[in-house]
Design a protein around this motif. Sequence first.
Motif, mmCIF file in Angstrom:
data_model
loop_
_atom_site.group_PDB
_atom_site.id
_atom_site.type_symbol
_atom_site.label_atom_id
_atom_site.label_comp_id
_atom_site.label_asym_id
_atom_site.label_seq_id
_atom_site.Cartn_x
_atom_site.Cartn_y
_atom_site.Cartn_z
ATOM 1 N N GLY A 30 0.778 -1.335 0.644
ATOM 2 C CA GLY A 30 0.113 0.178 0.161
ATOM 3 C C GLY A 30 1.095 1.449 0.159
ATOM 4 N N ASN A 31 1.795 0.735 -0.092
ATOM 5 C CA ASN A 31 2.678 2.320 -0.450
ATOM 6 C C ASN A 31 3.475 3.215 -1.841
ATOM 7 O OD1 ASN A 31 3.031 2.029 1.996
ATOM 8 N ND2 ASN A 31 5.445 0.869 2.049
ATOM 9 N N VAL A 32 2.475 2.991 -2.499
ATOM 10 C CA VAL A 32 2.912 3.461 -4.252
ATOM 11 C C VAL A 32 1.413 3.364 -4.672
ATOM 12 C CG1 VAL A 32 3.158 2.312 -6.110
ATOM 13 C CG2 VAL A 32 4.661 1.350 -4.773
ATOM 14 N N LEU A 33 1.253 5.181 -5.458
ATOM 15 C CA LEU A 33 0.624 5.939 -5.929
ATOM 16 C C LEU A 33 0.654 5.706 -7.327
ATOM 17 C CD1 LEU A 33 0.731 9.474 -3.703
ATOM 18 C CD2 LEU A 33 -1.280 7.514 -3.713
ATOM 19 N N LEU A 34 0.258 5.076 -8.017
ATOM 20 C CA LEU A 34 0.682 4.251 -9.188
ATOM 21 C C LEU A 34 0.550 4.963 -10.430
ATOM 22 C CD1 LEU A 34 1.507 1.784 -10.451
ATOM 23 C CD2 LEU A 34 -0.806 1.299 -10.875
ATOM 24 N N GLY A 35 -1.082 5.982 -10.602
ATOM 25 C CA GLY A 35 -1.536 7.010 -10.759
ATOM 26 C C GLY A 35 -0.495 8.038 -10.951
ATOM 27 N N ARG A 36 0.470 8.736 -10.391
ATOM 28 C CA ARG A 36 1.402 9.681 -9.950
ATOM 29 C C ARG A 36 2.468 8.705 -10.545
ATOM 30 N NH1 ARG A 36 -0.198 14.860 -6.589
ATOM 31 N NH2 ARG A 36 -2.582 14.448 -6.880
ATOM 32 N N GLY A 37 2.804 7.949 -10.231
ATOM 33 C CA GLY A 37 4.316 7.002 -11.222
ATOM 34 C C GLY A 37 4.498 7.156 -12.429
ATOM 35 N N VAL A 38 3.229 6.113 -12.500
ATOM 36 C CA VAL A 38 2.762 6.541 -13.849
ATOM 37 C C VAL A 38 3.016 7.806 -14.826
ATOM 38 C CG1 VAL A 38 1.702 5.375 -16.275
ATOM 39 C CG2 VAL A 38 2.140 3.903 -13.905
ATOM 40 N N ALA A 39 2.352 8.484 -14.526
ATOM 41 C CA ALA A 39 2.041 10.282 -14.817
ATOM 42 C C ALA A 39 3.752 10.481 -15.496
ATOM 43 C CB ALA A 39 1.740 11.467 -13.897
ATOM 44 N N PHE A 40 4.777 11.006 -14.014
ATOM 45 C CA PHE A 40 6.288 10.953 -13.774
ATOM 46 C C PHE A 40 6.940 10.528 -14.681
ATOM 47 C CE2 PHE A 40 9.824 12.084 -12.318
ATOM 48 C CZ PHE A 40 10.002 13.046 -11.482
ATOM 49 N N GLY A 41 6.543 8.891 -14.997
ATOM 50 C CA GLY A 41 7.376 8.477 -15.349
ATOM 51 C C GLY A 41 7.391 8.865 -16.898
ATOM 52 N N VAL A 42 6.242 8.779 -17.659
ATOM 53 C CA VAL A 42 5.754 8.994 -19.130
ATOM 54 C C VAL A 42 6.471 10.372 -19.197
ATOM 55 C CG1 VAL A 42 4.005 9.869 -20.390
ATOM 56 C CG2 VAL A 42 3.209 7.893 -18.683
ATOM 57 N N VAL A 43 6.294 11.504 -18.810
ATOM 58 C CA VAL A 43 6.858 12.777 -18.404
ATOM 59 C C VAL A 43 8.082 12.614 -18.964
ATOM 60 C CG1 VAL A 43 7.519 15.339 -17.650
ATOM 61 C CG2 VAL A 43 5.203 14.414 -17.174
ATOM 62 N N ALA A 44 9.253 11.597 -18.359
ATOM 63 C CA ALA A 44 10.722 11.241 -18.220
ATOM 64 C C ALA A 44 10.809 11.261 -19.418
ATOM 65 C CB ALA A 44 11.068 10.926 -17.176
ATOM 66 N N ILE A 45 10.033 9.709 -20.191
ATOM 67 C CA ILE A 45 10.610 9.570 -21.459
ATOM 68 C C ILE A 45 11.267 9.847 -22.487
ATOM 69 C CG2 ILE A 45 9.812 8.585 -23.219
ATOM 70 C CD1 ILE A 45 7.901 6.939 -20.933
ATOM 71 N N GLY A 46 11.445 11.515 -22.383
ATOM 72 C CA GLY A 46 11.639 12.081 -23.691
ATOM 73 C C GLY A 46 12.948 12.629 -23.415
ATOM 74 N N GLY A 47 13.547 12.733 -21.523
ATOM 75 C CA GLY A 47 14.145 12.768 -22.037
ATOM 76 C C GLY A 47 15.871 11.203 -21.598
ATOM 77 N N ALA A 48 14.948 10.539 -20.983
ATOM 78 C CA ALA A 48 15.488 9.400 -21.234
ATOM 79 C C ALA A 48 16.359 8.949 -22.734
ATOM 80 C CB ALA A 48 14.966 7.647 -20.870
ATOM 81 N N ALA A 49 14.967 9.285 -23.559
ATOM 82 C CA ALA A 49 15.102 9.008 -24.819
ATOM 83 C C ALA A 49 16.350 9.764 -25.737
ATOM 84 C CB ALA A 49 14.002 8.680 -25.882
#
Length: 275
Positions: free
Chosen positions: A66-85
Amino acid sequence: MIFVLAVVAGALIGLSLGALGGGGSILAVPVLVYLLDQSPAQATTGSLVVVGVTSVAGAVAAHRAGNVLLGRGVAFGVVAIGGAAAGAKASAAVSEDVLLASFALLMLLVGALMAWRRLGHGDPTRPDPDKKRPGLDDPIISFSPTFRCACPRALKVLVTATAVGLLTGFLGVGGGFLVVPALLLALALPMTYAVGTSLVVISITSASALAVRAGSGTSPDWVLVLVLTIASSIAAVLGARLADRIDTDKLQGAFTLLVLGVAVYTAARAFPALV
Protein backbone atom coordinates in the motif's frame (compact mmCIF):
# COMPACT_ATOMS: atom_id res chain seq x y z
CA MET A 1 34.24 -16.04 -7.57
CA ILE A 2 32.92 -13.49 -10.05
CA PHE A 3 29.39 -14.82 -9.62
CA VAL A 4 29.68 -14.51 -5.83
CA LEU A 5 30.67 -10.88 -6.28
CA ALA A 6 27.67 -10.37 -8.56
CA VAL A 7 25.30 -11.86 -5.97
CA VAL A 8 26.68 -9.77 -3.08
CA ALA A 9 26.70 -6.55 -5.12
CA GLY A 10 23.22 -7.25 -6.46
CA ALA A 11 21.87 -7.78 -2.96
CA LEU A 12 23.27 -4.41 -1.86
CA ILE A 13 21.81 -2.62 -4.89
CA GLY A 14 18.40 -4.23 -4.40
CA LEU A 15 18.26 -3.54 -0.67
CA SER A 16 18.89 0.14 -1.26
CA LEU A 17 16.32 0.40 -4.06
CA GLY A 18 13.67 -1.46 -2.08
CA ALA A 19 14.18 0.18 1.30
CA LEU A 20 15.25 3.68 0.27
CA GLY A 21 13.64 4.07 -3.18
CA GLY A 22 16.94 4.88 -4.84
CA GLY A 23 20.67 5.10 -4.49
CA GLY A 24 21.44 1.49 -5.33
CA SER A 25 21.41 2.16 -9.03
CA ILE A 26 24.38 4.48 -8.65
CA LEU A 27 26.46 1.42 -7.73
CA ALA A 28 25.43 -0.78 -10.68
CA VAL A 29 27.84 0.79 -13.20
CA PRO A 30 30.96 0.68 -10.95
CA VAL A 31 30.10 -2.92 -10.01
CA LEU A 32 29.84 -3.94 -13.66
CA VAL A 33 33.03 -2.09 -14.65
CA TYR A 34 35.39 -2.77 -11.74
CA LEU A 35 34.09 -6.03 -10.25
CA LEU A 36 32.62 -7.76 -13.30
CA ASP A 37 35.05 -6.46 -15.96
CA GLN A 38 32.57 -4.83 -18.34
CA SER A 39 33.37 -1.79 -20.48
CA PRO A 40 31.67 1.52 -19.54
CA ALA A 41 29.32 1.24 -22.53
CA GLN A 42 28.43 -2.35 -21.63
CA ALA A 43 28.00 -1.38 -17.98
CA THR A 44 25.62 1.51 -18.60
CA THR A 45 23.47 -0.75 -20.80
CA GLY A 46 23.54 -3.67 -18.36
CA SER A 47 22.80 -1.30 -15.50
CA LEU A 48 19.49 -0.34 -17.11
CA VAL A 49 18.43 -3.99 -17.05
CA VAL A 50 19.48 -4.49 -13.42
CA VAL A 51 17.89 -1.27 -12.23
CA GLY A 52 14.73 -1.62 -14.33
CA VAL A 53 13.90 -5.20 -13.35
CA THR A 54 14.84 -4.60 -9.71
CA SER A 55 12.62 -1.52 -9.59
CA VAL A 56 9.67 -3.48 -11.00
CA ALA A 57 10.13 -6.15 -8.31
CA GLY A 58 10.40 -3.52 -5.59
CA ALA A 59 7.41 -1.57 -6.93
CA VAL A 60 5.22 -4.68 -6.90
CA ALA A 61 6.17 -5.41 -3.29
CA ALA A 62 5.65 -1.77 -2.28
CA HIS A 63 2.27 -1.69 -4.06
CA ARG A 64 1.11 -4.78 -2.16
CA ALA A 65 2.14 -3.01 1.03
CA GLY A 66 0.00 0.00 0.00
CA ASN A 67 2.96 2.34 -0.42
CA VAL A 68 2.60 3.20 -4.12
CA LEU A 69 0.52 5.91 -5.81
CA LEU A 70 0.49 4.23 -9.20
CA GLY A 71 -1.17 7.01 -11.20
CA ARG A 72 1.28 9.66 -10.04
CA GLY A 73 4.26 7.41 -10.61
CA VAL A 74 3.18 6.53 -14.14
CA ALA A 75 2.50 10.19 -14.99
CA PHE A 76 5.95 11.27 -13.72
CA GLY A 77 7.61 8.39 -15.58
CA VAL A 78 5.85 9.20 -18.86
CA VAL A 79 7.04 12.81 -18.65
CA ALA A 80 10.60 11.52 -18.13
CA ILE A 81 10.59 9.30 -21.24
CA GLY A 82 11.67 12.12 -23.57
CA GLY A 83 14.73 12.85 -21.45
CA ALA A 84 15.59 9.15 -21.23
CA ALA A 85 15.49 8.77 -25.01
CA ALA A 86 17.66 11.87 -25.52
CA GLY A 87 20.16 10.71 -22.91
CA ALA A 88 20.44 7.23 -24.45
CA LYS A 89 21.17 8.71 -27.88
CA ALA A 90 23.74 11.13 -26.44
CA SER A 91 25.63 8.31 -24.69
CA ALA A 92 26.41 6.72 -28.06
CA ALA A 93 28.07 9.93 -29.24
CA VAL A 94 30.75 10.17 -26.53
CA SER A 95 33.85 8.09 -25.81
CA GLU A 96 33.89 5.50 -23.03
CA ASP A 97 36.46 7.55 -21.09
CA VAL A 98 34.15 10.56 -21.12
CA LEU A 99 31.20 8.34 -20.17
CA LEU A 100 32.98 6.91 -17.14
CA ALA A 101 34.38 10.30 -16.08
CA SER A 102 30.87 11.78 -16.30
CA PHE A 103 29.60 8.97 -14.13
CA ALA A 104 32.37 9.61 -11.60
CA LEU A 105 31.37 13.28 -11.40
CA LEU A 106 27.74 12.27 -10.87
CA MET A 107 28.71 9.87 -8.09
CA LEU A 108 30.76 12.55 -6.33
CA LEU A 109 27.83 14.97 -6.56
CA VAL A 110 25.31 12.43 -5.29
CA GLY A 111 27.61 11.37 -2.45
CA ALA A 112 28.15 15.00 -1.44
CA LEU A 113 24.41 15.72 -1.51
CA MET A 114 23.66 12.63 0.56
CA ALA A 115 26.28 13.66 3.12
CA TRP A 116 24.89 17.23 3.16
CA ARG A 117 21.42 15.93 3.95
CA ARG A 118 22.83 13.59 6.60
CA LEU A 119 24.25 16.68 8.32
CA GLY A 120 20.74 18.16 8.46
CA HIS A 121 20.93 20.62 5.57
CA GLY A 122 18.23 20.83 2.94
CA ASP A 123 16.57 17.53 3.82
CA PRO A 124 13.29 17.37 1.86
CA THR A 125 11.90 14.77 4.23
CA ARG A 126 11.66 17.39 6.97
CA PRO A 127 8.48 19.36 6.38
CA ASP A 128 8.34 23.09 6.84
CA PRO A 129 5.65 23.68 9.51
CA ASP A 130 4.97 27.18 8.17
CA LYS A 131 4.45 26.07 4.59
CA LYS A 132 1.07 24.85 3.40
CA ARG A 133 1.46 21.63 1.45
CA PRO A 134 -1.07 20.45 -1.15
CA GLY A 135 -3.04 17.30 -0.44
CA LEU A 136 -2.47 13.94 -2.08
CA ASP A 137 -5.63 14.26 -4.17
CA ASP A 138 -4.98 17.84 -5.36
CA PRO A 139 -4.54 17.68 -9.16
CA ILE A 140 -1.75 19.59 -10.87
CA ILE A 141 -3.81 20.14 -14.01
CA SER A 142 -7.56 19.66 -14.33
CA PHE A 143 -10.10 20.44 -17.06
CA SER A 144 -13.36 19.93 -15.19
CA PRO A 145 -15.45 21.84 -14.28
CA THR A 146 -13.03 24.53 -15.53
CA PHE A 147 -9.38 24.52 -16.56
CA ARG A 148 -7.05 24.77 -13.58
CA CYS A 149 -3.25 24.56 -13.50
CA ALA A 150 -0.93 24.52 -10.52
CA CYS A 151 1.79 25.69 -12.90
CA PRO A 152 4.71 26.05 -10.43
CA ARG A 153 4.22 22.42 -9.41
CA ALA A 154 3.82 21.36 -13.04
CA LEU A 155 7.10 23.09 -13.92
CA LYS A 156 8.89 21.35 -11.04
CA VAL A 157 7.65 17.98 -12.25
CA LEU A 158 8.59 18.70 -15.88
CA VAL A 159 12.13 19.88 -15.09
CA THR A 160 12.89 17.14 -12.57
CA ALA A 161 11.36 14.34 -14.65
CA THR A 162 13.35 15.43 -17.71
CA ALA A 163 16.58 15.55 -15.67
CA VAL A 164 15.89 12.08 -14.29
CA GLY A 165 15.27 10.78 -17.80
CA LEU A 166 18.47 12.30 -19.15
CA LEU A 167 20.60 10.76 -16.40
CA THR A 168 18.91 7.39 -16.82
CA GLY A 169 19.47 7.31 -20.56
CA PHE A 170 23.00 8.72 -20.59
CA LEU A 171 24.59 7.01 -17.59
CA GLY A 172 22.35 3.99 -16.97
CA VAL A 173 21.25 5.09 -13.50
CA GLY A 174 17.73 4.97 -12.13
CA GLY A 175 17.71 8.50 -10.77
CA GLY A 176 16.03 7.61 -7.47
CA PHE A 177 18.21 10.17 -5.69
CA LEU A 178 16.33 12.79 -7.74
CA VAL A 179 12.94 11.08 -7.98
CA VAL A 180 12.32 10.75 -4.25
CA PRO A 181 13.00 14.44 -3.45
CA ALA A 182 10.94 15.45 -6.50
CA LEU A 183 7.97 13.39 -5.38
CA LEU A 184 8.33 14.81 -1.87
CA LEU A 185 8.50 18.43 -2.99
CA ALA A 186 6.70 18.68 -6.33
CA LEU A 187 3.87 16.23 -5.58
CA ALA A 188 3.87 16.61 -1.79
CA LEU A 189 3.95 12.85 -1.21
CA PRO A 190 4.73 11.51 2.25
CA MET A 191 8.11 9.76 2.45
CA THR A 192 6.64 6.24 2.49
CA TYR A 193 4.66 6.89 -0.70
CA ALA A 194 7.57 8.72 -2.35
CA VAL A 195 9.91 5.74 -1.87
CA GLY A 196 7.43 3.22 -3.29
CA THR A 197 6.23 5.46 -6.13
CA SER A 198 9.78 6.30 -7.19
CA LEU A 199 10.26 2.63 -8.11
CA VAL A 200 7.46 2.95 -10.68
CA VAL A 201 9.18 5.98 -12.20
CA ILE A 202 12.57 4.25 -12.33
CA SER A 203 11.01 1.21 -14.03
CA ILE A 204 9.56 3.36 -16.80
CA THR A 205 12.66 5.48 -17.42
CA SER A 206 14.98 2.47 -17.42
CA ALA A 207 12.78 0.58 -19.90
CA SER A 208 12.53 3.55 -22.26
CA ALA A 209 16.30 4.20 -22.21
CA LEU A 210 17.02 0.51 -22.80
CA ALA A 211 14.63 0.48 -25.77
CA VAL A 212 16.54 3.35 -27.36
CA ARG A 213 19.88 1.62 -26.78
CA ALA A 214 18.65 -1.66 -28.31
CA GLY A 215 20.48 -2.38 -31.54
CA SER A 216 23.36 -0.05 -30.72
CA GLY A 217 25.80 -2.98 -30.92
CA THR A 218 26.89 -2.68 -27.28
CA SER A 219 25.97 -5.83 -25.36
CA PRO A 220 27.13 -6.67 -21.84
CA ASP A 221 27.79 -10.18 -20.55
CA TRP A 222 24.15 -11.13 -20.17
CA VAL A 223 24.89 -14.06 -17.83
CA LEU A 224 26.54 -11.74 -15.30
CA VAL A 225 23.79 -9.17 -15.76
CA LEU A 226 21.18 -11.89 -15.14
CA VAL A 227 22.89 -13.02 -11.90
CA LEU A 228 23.20 -9.43 -10.72
CA THR A 229 19.57 -8.74 -11.61
CA ILE A 230 18.16 -11.81 -9.84
CA ALA A 231 20.09 -11.07 -6.64
CA SER A 232 19.11 -7.41 -6.78
CA SER A 233 15.42 -8.17 -7.43
CA ILE A 234 15.14 -10.56 -4.49
CA ALA A 235 16.84 -8.05 -2.20
CA ALA A 236 14.56 -5.26 -3.47
CA VAL A 237 11.45 -7.23 -2.51
CA LEU A 238 12.89 -7.85 0.96
CA GLY A 239 13.91 -4.19 1.25
CA ALA A 240 10.44 -2.96 0.30
CA ARG A 241 8.85 -5.26 2.89
CA LEU A 242 11.29 -4.13 5.56
CA ALA A 243 11.00 -0.41 4.75
CA ASP A 244 8.51 0.20 7.57
CA ARG A 245 10.38 -1.97 10.08
CA ILE A 246 14.08 -1.20 9.74
CA ASP A 247 15.90 1.95 10.75
CA THR A 248 16.25 3.48 7.29
CA ASP A 249 18.08 6.47 8.78
CA LYS A 250 21.02 4.29 9.85
CA LEU A 251 20.86 2.36 6.58
CA GLN A 252 21.00 5.61 4.63
CA GLY A 253 23.97 6.78 6.69
CA ALA A 254 25.95 3.63 5.96
CA PHE A 255 24.98 3.80 2.31
CA THR A 256 26.14 7.42 2.09
CA LEU A 257 29.63 6.38 3.22
CA LEU A 258 29.64 3.55 0.69
CA VAL A 259 28.62 5.84 -2.18
CA LEU A 260 31.31 8.37 -1.26
CA GLY A 261 33.96 5.65 -1.13
CA VAL A 262 32.97 4.20 -4.51
CA ALA A 263 32.75 7.73 -5.96
CA VAL A 264 36.34 8.55 -4.95
CA TYR A 265 37.60 5.22 -6.31
CA THR A 266 35.74 5.66 -9.61
CA ALA A 267 37.03 9.21 -10.00
CA ALA A 268 40.62 8.12 -9.29
CA ARG A 269 40.34 5.51 -12.04
CA ALA A 270 38.36 7.55 -14.56
CA PHE A 271 39.91 11.02 -14.55
CA PRO A 272 43.53 10.03 -15.42
CA ALA A 273 42.22 8.26 -18.53
CA LEU A 274 41.10 11.63 -19.90
CA VAL A 275 44.61 13.07 -19.83
